[in-house]
Design an enzyme around this catalytic site. Structure first.
Site, PDB file in Angstrom:
ATOM      1  N   ASP A   1       0.851  -1.191   0.000  1.00  0.00           N
ATOM      2  CA  ASP A   1       0.000   0.000   0.000  1.00  0.00           C
ATOM      3  C   ASP A   1       0.886   1.241   0.000  1.00  0.00           C
ATOM      4  O   ASP A   1       1.900   1.269   0.702  1.00  0.00           O
ATOM      5  CB  ASP A   1      -0.914  -0.008   1.244  1.00  0.00           C
ATOM      6  CG  ASP A   1      -2.143   0.879   1.064  1.00  0.00           C
ATOM      7  OD1 ASP A   1      -1.974   2.093   0.831  1.00  0.00           O
ATOM      8  OD2 ASP A   1      -3.258   0.361   1.160  1.00  0.00           O
TER       9      ASP A   1
ATOM     10  N   TYR B   1     -13.254   5.747 -14.264  1.00  0.00           N
ATOM     11  CA  TYR B   1     -13.055   4.746 -13.203  1.00  0.00           C
ATOM     12  C   TYR B   1     -13.616   3.384 -13.626  1.00  0.00           C
ATOM     13  O   TYR B   1     -12.949   2.356 -13.505  1.00  0.00           O
ATOM     14  CB  TYR B   1     -13.711   5.243 -11.913  1.00  0.00           C
ATOM     15  CG  TYR B   1     -13.807   4.209 -10.811  1.00  0.00           C
ATOM     16  CD1 TYR B   1     -12.679   3.793 -10.116  1.00  0.00           C
ATOM     17  CD2 TYR B   1     -15.039   3.655 -10.460  1.00  0.00           C
ATOM     18  CE1 TYR B   1     -12.772   2.851  -9.101  1.00  0.00           C
ATOM     19  CE2 TYR B   1     -15.148   2.721  -9.449  1.00  0.00           C
ATOM     20  CZ  TYR B   1     -14.020   2.314  -8.772  1.00  0.00           C
ATOM     21  OH  TYR B   1     -14.117   1.374  -7.763  1.00  0.00           O
TER      22      TYR B   1
ATOM     23  N   VAL C   1     -21.511   7.585   1.166  1.00  0.00           N
ATOM     24  CA  VAL C   1     -22.640   8.355   1.707  1.00  0.00           C
ATOM     25  C   VAL C   1     -23.111   7.804   3.058  1.00  0.00           C
ATOM     26  O   VAL C   1     -23.534   8.569   3.931  1.00  0.00           O
ATOM     27  CB  VAL C   1     -23.782   8.445   0.667  1.00  0.00           C
ATOM     28  CG1 VAL C   1     -24.465   7.112   0.467  1.00  0.00           C
ATOM     29  CG2 VAL C   1     -24.798   9.502   1.042  1.00  0.00           C
TER      30      VAL C   1
ATOM     31  N   PHE D   1     -27.778  15.037  -3.189  1.00  0.00           N
ATOM     32  CA  PHE D   1     -27.674  15.558  -4.560  1.00  0.00           C
ATOM     33  C   PHE D   1     -28.793  14.923  -5.380  1.00  0.00           C
ATOM     34  O   PHE D   1     -28.822  13.716  -5.565  1.00  0.00           O
ATOM     35  CB  PHE D   1     -26.304  15.227  -5.160  1.00  0.00           C
ATOM     36  CG  PHE D   1     -25.178  15.915  -4.448  1.00  0.00           C
ATOM     37  CD1 PHE D   1     -24.758  17.179  -4.856  1.00  0.00           C
ATOM     38  CD2 PHE D   1     -24.550  15.322  -3.357  1.00  0.00           C
ATOM     39  CE1 PHE D   1     -23.729  17.832  -4.190  1.00  0.00           C
ATOM     40  CE2 PHE D   1     -23.518  15.965  -2.692  1.00  0.00           C
ATOM     41  CZ  PHE D   1     -23.110  17.220  -3.102  1.00  0.00           C
TER      42      PHE D   1
HETATM   43  N1  LIG Z   1     -15.946   1.265  -1.310  1.00  0.00           N
HETATM   44  C1  LIG Z   1     -16.775   0.821  -2.238  1.00  0.00           C
HETATM   45  O1  LIG Z   1     -17.985   1.002  -2.150  1.00  0.00           O
HETATM   46  C2  LIG Z   1     -16.236   0.087  -3.449  1.00  0.00           C
HETATM   47  C3  LIG Z   1     -17.141  -0.326  -4.440  1.00  0.00           C
HETATM   48  C4  LIG Z   1     -16.669  -1.019  -5.543  1.00  0.00           C
HETATM   49  C5  LIG Z   1     -15.326  -1.337  -5.634  1.00  0.00           C
HETATM   50  N2  LIG Z   1     -14.467  -0.902  -4.676  1.00  0.00           N
HETATM   51  C6  LIG Z   1     -13.051  -1.251  -4.835  1.00  0.00           C
HETATM   52  O2  LIG Z   1     -12.575  -1.776  -3.614  1.00  0.00           O
HETATM   53  C7  LIG Z   1     -11.175  -1.515  -3.488  1.00  0.00           C
HETATM   54  C8  LIG Z   1     -10.887  -0.903  -2.124  1.00  0.00           C
HETATM   55  O3  LIG Z   1     -11.587   0.313  -2.008  1.00  0.00           O
HETATM   56  P1  LIG Z   1     -11.832   1.045  -0.620  1.00  0.00           P
HETATM   57  O4  LIG Z   1     -13.223   1.524  -0.620  1.00  0.00           O
HETATM   58  O5  LIG Z   1     -11.348   0.200   0.489  1.00  0.00           O
HETATM   59  O6  LIG Z   1     -10.924   2.346  -0.797  1.00  0.00           O
HETATM   60  P2  LIG Z   1      -9.593   2.820  -0.048  1.00  0.00           P
HETATM   61  O7  LIG Z   1      -9.188   4.103  -0.699  1.00  0.00           O
HETATM   62  O8  LIG Z   1      -9.798   2.810   1.415  1.00  0.00           O
HETATM   63  O9  LIG Z   1      -8.569   1.664  -0.432  1.00  0.00           O
HETATM   64  C9  LIG Z   1      -7.690   1.731  -1.540  1.00  0.00           C
HETATM   65  C10 LIG Z   1      -6.291   1.450  -1.029  1.00  0.00           C
HETATM   66  O10 LIG Z   1      -5.390   1.411  -2.131  1.00  0.00           O
HETATM   67  C11 LIG Z   1      -4.227   2.161  -1.785  1.00  0.00           C
HETATM   68  N3  LIG Z   1      -3.634   2.641  -3.027  1.00  0.00           N
HETATM   69  C12 LIG Z   1      -4.150   3.540  -3.900  1.00  0.00           C
HETATM   70  N4  LIG Z   1      -3.294   3.741  -4.923  1.00  0.00           N
HETATM   71  C13 LIG Z   1      -2.232   2.933  -4.680  1.00  0.00           C
HETATM   72  C14 LIG Z   1      -1.009   2.690  -5.359  1.00  0.00           C
HETATM   73  N5  LIG Z   1      -0.712   3.320  -6.524  1.00  0.00           N
HETATM   74  N6  LIG Z   1      -0.132   1.819  -4.834  1.00  0.00           N
HETATM   75  C15 LIG Z   1      -0.392   1.181  -3.674  1.00  0.00           C
HETATM   76  N7  LIG Z   1      -1.543   1.376  -2.972  1.00  0.00           N
HETATM   77  C16 LIG Z   1      -2.438   2.228  -3.477  1.00  0.00           C
HETATM   78  C17 LIG Z   1      -4.727   3.278  -0.886  1.00  0.00           C
HETATM   79  O11 LIG Z   1      -3.719   3.845  -0.085  1.00  0.00           O
HETATM   80  C18 LIG Z   1      -5.788   2.536  -0.077  1.00  0.00           C
HETATM   81  O12 LIG Z   1      -5.236   1.945   1.073  1.00  0.00           O
HETATM   82  C19 LIG Z   1     -10.807  -0.620  -4.668  1.00  0.00           C
HETATM   83  O13 LIG Z   1     -10.239  -1.438  -5.680  1.00  0.00           O
HETATM   84  C20 LIG Z   1     -12.141  -0.070  -5.127  1.00  0.00           C
HETATM   85  O14 LIG Z   1     -12.130   0.256  -6.484  1.00  0.00           O
HETATM   86  C21 LIG Z   1     -14.885  -0.206  -3.579  1.00  0.00           C
END
Ligand SMILES: NC(=O)c1ccc[n+]([C@@H]2O[C@H](COP(=O)([O-])OP(=O)(O)OC[C@H]3O[C@@H](n4cnc5c(N)ncnc54)[C@H](O)[C@@H]3O)[C@@H](O)[C@H]2O)c1
Length: 327
Positions: free
Chosen positions: A44, A159, A202, A219
């Protein structure tokens, strides 16, 4: 002697890598892997993730490698050292609006990231790569609800497009190199560790409003719907996709509650949960809808039920209770 070796094999710890493991969802997966006895390495860059999310995991022996998942050589070096059996790839640029203003960065992280992981995985013989994708981001304004995996892909932002490309690479590496991969398309994930003071998620934002007596801002008219799924259910889906019969599942699998809930329904549910704690959510303020936002979202989770033997267990009100208790 043979029994002795079998015992050694039995107690040998499985090794797992979680990219994005310091983030909201990834850190919960890390905790579950630690609990089941895996040796866990987190990759990370801490851009949105927090070391604090890994406090217990690090104490329990997890390792954090602070590096950029786009750094192919660094990712390969970690894989060569820890030789993971399972990889959970969550590191991503997740900000939909930022993907519109900076599509290049979004692509670099979300496409370059999975490529670095898949290359390292094939070179070190990883048994299973569980990739993370998005339902709402891919299906856009779907014509079929609940939306099955074979629905037309209509992203409304870069995205979704970068996540689609990542899914494509995961499937390609299965065909071309025999790397076992699956892509889990999440609904809207919520739960403890989401920032109630932040700008994303949200449910978390509205929980913050409830706790601090602030007015929630909607929104649009509030009739837009989402498929909210609590993070512990998402963790269970990841484990189901990595082990046993689930480890043979390929392609894309929706992971949601399969329930369509409007923002107005969410506000009502939160007010009910809050009133049991003596808290009232101020009536929402409505402002202009945001361009590019999906109107309705609900995932058909039939494939996950049939092939991963998984279904969401935590209902919305129980999930909201968990968020409020965790703050
Ligand atoms: N939260 C949701 O509702 C949701 C829905 C669909 C998909 N996702 C997917 O779930 C995954 C996790 O999302 P989340 O909600 O926990 O978000 P988050 O931002 O908490 O987690 C993403 C993590 O990736 C790390 N990161 C980002 N860019 C990086 C890089 N270049 N190198 C190394 N680490 C990097 C960030 O520091 C973070 O810890 C993502 O792939 C996201 O697309 C989330």
């Amino acid at each position: 002697m043979q029994v002795f070796f079998e015992l050694i094999l039995l107690v040998e710890m499985a090794s797992s890598v979680v990219t994005g493991g310091a983030g909201f969802i990834g850190s919960h997966i890390v905790d579950a892997l630690i609990t089941r006895g895996d040796e866990v390495t987190v990759i990370d860059d801490l851009s949105t993730g927090r070391r604090e999310n890994l406090r217990d995991a690090l104490r329990a022996g997890a390792t954090l490698e602070v590096l950029d998942v786009r750094d192919t050589a660094a990712v390969a070096a970690v894989f060569a050292r820890v030789r993971p059996q399972h990889v959970f790839h969550l590191a991503a640029q997740i900000d939909v609006r930022r993907s519109v203003t900076d599509p290049w960065r979004d692509c670099e992280t979300n496409v370059g990231g999975i490529l670095a992981v898949l290359e390292a995985a094939r070179r070190t013989g990883v048994e299973r790569v569980v990739n993370t994708s998005t339902g709402g981001g891919l299906y856009g304004d779907a014509t079929r609800l609940p939306t099955p995996e074979d629905h037309e892909i209509l992203p409304l932002a870069p995205y979704g497009q970068s996540k689609l490309a990542a899914e494509g690479y995961a499937a390609l590496y299965a065909r071309l190199h025999g790397v076992s991969t699956v892509s889990l398309r999440y609904g809207n994930v919520y739960g403890p560790r989401q920032d109630v003071h932040g700008e994303a998620g949200v449910v978390a934002i509205f929980c913050g409003c409830l706790l601090e007596g602030r007015t929630p801002v909607i929104f649009g008219d509030g009739h837009q719907t989402r498929d909210w799924v609590e993070v512990s259910d998402v963790v269970a889906a990841n484990l189901a996709a990595a082990d046993g019969a689930g480890a043979a599942v390929t392609g894309a699998v929706n992971i949601g509650h399969g329930a369509e809930t409007s923002l107005l329904d969410l506000v009502e549910a939160l007010d009910r949960v809050g009133s049991r704690r003596g808290l009232r959510l101020p009536p929402p303020r409505f402002v202009a809808a945001r361009a590019g936002e999906v109107t309705r979202s609900c995932l058909d989770v039939g494939r996950a039920r049939a092939e991963l033997a998984w279904r969401a267990q935590v209902g919305l009100e129980a999930g909201l209770e968990r968020v409020l208790t965790s703050v």
